[in-house]
Structure formats: C-alpha cells, structure tokens
Design an enzyme around this catalytic site. Structure first.
Site, short mmCIF file in Angstrom:
data_model
loop_
_atom_site.label_atom_id
_atom_site.label_comp_id
_atom_site.label_asym_id
_atom_site.label_seq_id
_atom_site.Cartn_x
_atom_site.Cartn_y
_atom_site.Cartn_z
N GLU A 1 -22.77 40.76 14.49
CA GLU A 1 -22.38 40.84 13.08
C GLU A 1 -21.85 42.22 12.73
OE1 GLU A 1 -24.41 40.32 8.67
OE2 GLU A 1 -25.26 39.24 10.38
N LYS A 6 -33.69 38.09 6.24
CA LYS A 6 -32.67 37.96 7.29
C LYS A 6 -32.03 39.32 7.56
CE LYS A 6 -28.29 37.20 8.87
NZ LYS A 6 -27.14 38.13 8.85
N ASP A 42 -38.18 38.87 23.46
CA ASP A 42 -37.92 37.51 23.00
C ASP A 42 -37.73 37.49 21.49
OD1 ASP A 42 -37.94 34.83 22.33
OD2 ASP A 42 -39.61 34.31 23.64
N HIS A 64 -19.01 45.44 3.96
CA HIS A 64 -19.01 44.37 4.96
C HIS A 64 -17.59 43.91 5.28
CE1 HIS A 64 -20.62 40.96 7.21
NE2 HIS A 64 -19.71 40.23 6.61
#
Length: 438
Positions: free
Chosen positions: A85, A280, A296, A393
């Site tokens: 991202e 998130k 993991d 962004h």
C-alpha cells in the site's frame, strides 16, 4: 472450458505451470514467461523458496522499505516494512521523525504468556473429572518432559494447566487450558506438540483410573491446538509531549489539534464502523514489520482484532488524552512473535531485516512492531484531523497510476507540475494523460 485436475501435487513444477498456462490463458506462452520472470536466478535460493509451501509455481514480490529514525526507549531503529500500500512507509517515517524530537516512543512488554487448549468430551460427573485432574495433573505435565526440556533450559515451558468446564455452553465439553512461555520463538510447533502429548496422556490416564465408569474412561479428544488469542502476551507503546510541542508546519494551533485528535480517537472507541478502519491503519504498520521479520501476520491480525472486541464491542486499539497540558497517545496490543525458528533462519531477507533491527529478542521485536503500529495510527489521525487523508495518499498513488499508463519522462514531469496545485484522483490523472497524448 476449465476442467478439474487429478494428481496436480505430483506433477513437476514445469508441468504444473504448463497446465495452468494452457487451462486459464489465451496466450499460454506469455503466461509461462510472466510466471518464470519472477524466478530467482540462483537455483539454490529458488529451491529454498519453492519449499516454503506446496505447489509452488513462482515468487510473488512485495516491496520492502525502510522507515528510519524510530527512537524507541532512547535507542534509534531503522524499521524494515513489507507492504504493497502506497504511503504507509512514508507515513511511518514521518511519524518517527516527528516524535524523535519530542522524546521518542516508549514501549513496555507487560506479559508474554501464550495459550493452547486440549478440547475434549467427557460423559460423566464434573466433580469426578475435577478430582481425576487434580490427582493426575503433575503426571500429565511430566509426560511432556522430553518436549519441554530444551525450552526449560531457556527459561520457558509450560506455566500452568487448568481444567475448564464448558458444559453449560456445549454438552459434555471440557478443556485443558494451558499457558506457555516460549521465549524468543513464536512457539506454535512447541505448543502444539505439548498439547498433543497432554491429550494422549489424558486419555491413557483416564483408561486406568479406577473411579471412572467404562463410559467415563472413554474421553474423546476433539482437537489439541494453540490459540492465536493471547490477551496476556501484551506490549504497550506510547508517546507524549506538552501541547505546545505538537506545533509544526501543518499544526499551527496545537491545542485545537490535540483536542480534535482526542475526539477522533474517542469516536473510534465507541463507533465500530470507524474502529475497524482506525485499527486497520494500525495494522498497516504492525503487519508490515511482522511480514518483514518472517512472522505470522494472519495470527497477529486474528489475535489483535479479537482483543479489540474483548469487552463485547469492537473498539479502538489506541487511546489519547490531554491532562495538565500534556498530550498522551498510547495503545496496548497482543503480539505473539518470534525471532528464532520458522522463516527467521531460512529466508535471506528475513535474516537481513532482523539484522537491521539489531538481532532483537522476541520482546524487543514486540516493542518495535507495536511502536510502528502506533506511529502509523498517529500519521493517519494527523492527516484526518488536518489536511484530510487523501492529499498525501493520492500523491503517493499518483506514481502507481503513471506506471499503469506507462507515462514517459516528459509526461511525468508535466503531470507532477499540474498536481502541485490540483487534487489528485485516478480520473483526473487519466484525463490529463489522454490530453497530453492528443
């Protein structure tokens, strides 16, 4: 028309690729070329990657970046991050630099306890099972000695074994709830091996327990498995400074910024729709370091989100307050990580990432990962409460759009100039590219 295939796992790597190419692509030769262009030229290195999973056909690359200037507990770190991202690494680096001149991040490991469970069915009296467990508990633990002896030398092993009665929720259902200390390893294989031995010993001890009836002797073990919910394997990360110290180019009124920031966090504490996106953003930072260090990230994600719901409602992982003109931003999250075992000793880039971090212990890695998540959250909230999230962004995303449309050097220069004073959107970039090409 696509068809089923038998014996796929037994095919050679080239045969697997040929089947995929011919079955799913109009131009099989082009598909094969794309797959093979990501192979490593070093045959031994490629074989190493091939053996990480089953049915490997190629490597899937993700960018690995560095966010420097993280001052954590008075020590500087350059943090390796693996993520696709745009803007994540830049945001983390910006936060790191911001807080490095304001005392840096503080991180503390509060606990490192991990959990596993033996799930079983017992058709008998709960009191008799409890008495049996108390009599046999020590022998159950002793049966794992061959598995735990090396871990015990490192200061780890089984911490406790508890019998839990869950029959009010599911008929005949009980657990052996086991806690572990696994030191610098994540410990999944160790924990699962211990649990399977405990399950085996449980059944054997029950068969020879004279006070059990024939039906009570027949304990049914449903499964033995670690839990990725580790609410007692917690690390705290925080930053704080005076309100005045928050001032910078985009924060002209630090008091207003701090108050708005705290309100944004409180909204995430009470509103699940916001909390999911809020968390998130934290996981953008957490997962990228977890991936870079060969841990993991799916287990971490599952455990963290379960922790965010532990009080019955999904809520923000981070918190903020203003007290006596001091701004404080912090979070506590569960992180079961390892710096030995698994990919940490196999994957060359994982080994390099750990080297960059100074060969950390598992606890030190927990601190770095948590801090990166908090830094990411700070960057997102700073943007949201000042200029808005899309400005930075979309500027980062601009390069991806230009690559997609194979923009020339002259086009890139003209487009970059245009968007110095215009809002970036996918549609506006495409429109400008088409205009320039007319």
């Amino acid at each position: 028309m696509n068809t089923a295939v038998t014996g796929f796992s037994k095919l050679s790597k080239d045969a697997k690729i040929d089947w995929i190419a011919n079955e799913y692509f109009a131009n099989p030769a082009e598909a094969v070329a794309i797959i093979k262009q990501y192979w490593n030229s070093d045959i031994r290195l490629q074989q190493l990657h091939d053996e990480f999973i089953e049915n490997t056909i190629t490597n899937f690359y993700l960018p690995m970046g560095i966010a420097p200037n993280f001052l954590i507990n008075d020590q500087y770190y350059s943090v390796p991050m693996v993520i696709e991202e745009s803007s994540v690494v830049a945001a983390a680096a910006k936060s790191a630099k911001f807080w490095s001149t304001r005392g840096g991040f503080k991180a503390t490991v509060l606990n490192t306890e991990k959990i596993g469970q033996v799930h079983f069915l017992f058709k008998g009296e709960a009191g008799k099972l409890q008495k049996f467990f108390e009599l046999k508990k020590d022998s159950l633990i002793a049966s794992t000695e061959s598995i735990t002896k090396n871990m015990q030398k490192r200061g780890g092993g089984i911490l406790s074994v508890e019998l839990r009665d869950k029959t009010s929720e599911l008929e005949n259902y009980y657990q052996l709830h086991v806690t572990f200390e696994t030191k610098d390893s994540m410990g999944a294989n160790f924990i699962n091996s211990c649990l399977e031995q405990l399950a085996k010993s449980l059944k054997e001890e029950a068969l020879h327990y004279n006070e059990f009836s024939p039906i009570e002797k027949d304990i049914t073990v449903v499964m033995s498995i670690l839990s990725n919910f580790v609410p007692n394997c917690i690390v705290r990360a925080e930053v704080s400074c005076t309100i005045e110290e928050l001032a910078e180019k985009k924060i002209e009124n630090p008091q207003e910024f701090a108050e708005k920031f705290v309100q944004a966090v409180r909204i995430a504490e009470i509103e699940p729709y916001r909390a999911v996106t809020h968390n998130k953003g934290i996981m953008n930072g957490v997962d990228s370091v977890v991936l870079a260090t060969g841990n993991d990230f799916r287990a971490v994600e599952a455990g963290v989100h379960a922790y965010a719901s532990r009080n019955g409602n999904y809520s923000s992982l981070s918190h903020a307050k203003i007290e006596n003109d001091i701004f404080t931003f912090w979070m506590e999250i569960p992180l079961a990580l390892g710096t030995v075992g698994g990919l940490t000793s196999l994957h060359p880039l994982v080994k390099m990432a750990l080297e960059i971090l100074g060969k950390p212990s598992a606890q030190e890695l927990m601190q770095v990962v948590a801090v990166t998540g908090l830094a990411q959250n700070f960057a997102a909230l700073r943007s949201l409460t000042t200029t808005g999230i899309q400005e930075g962004h979309m500027k980062m995303h601009l390069n991806n759009i230009l690559n997609q449309y194979e923009a020339t050097a002259d086009e890139r220069k003209a487009i970059a100039k245009h968007f110095e004073n215009h809002t970036v959107s996918h549609a506006s970039v495409v429109e400008l590219i088409e205009y320039l090409r007319k």
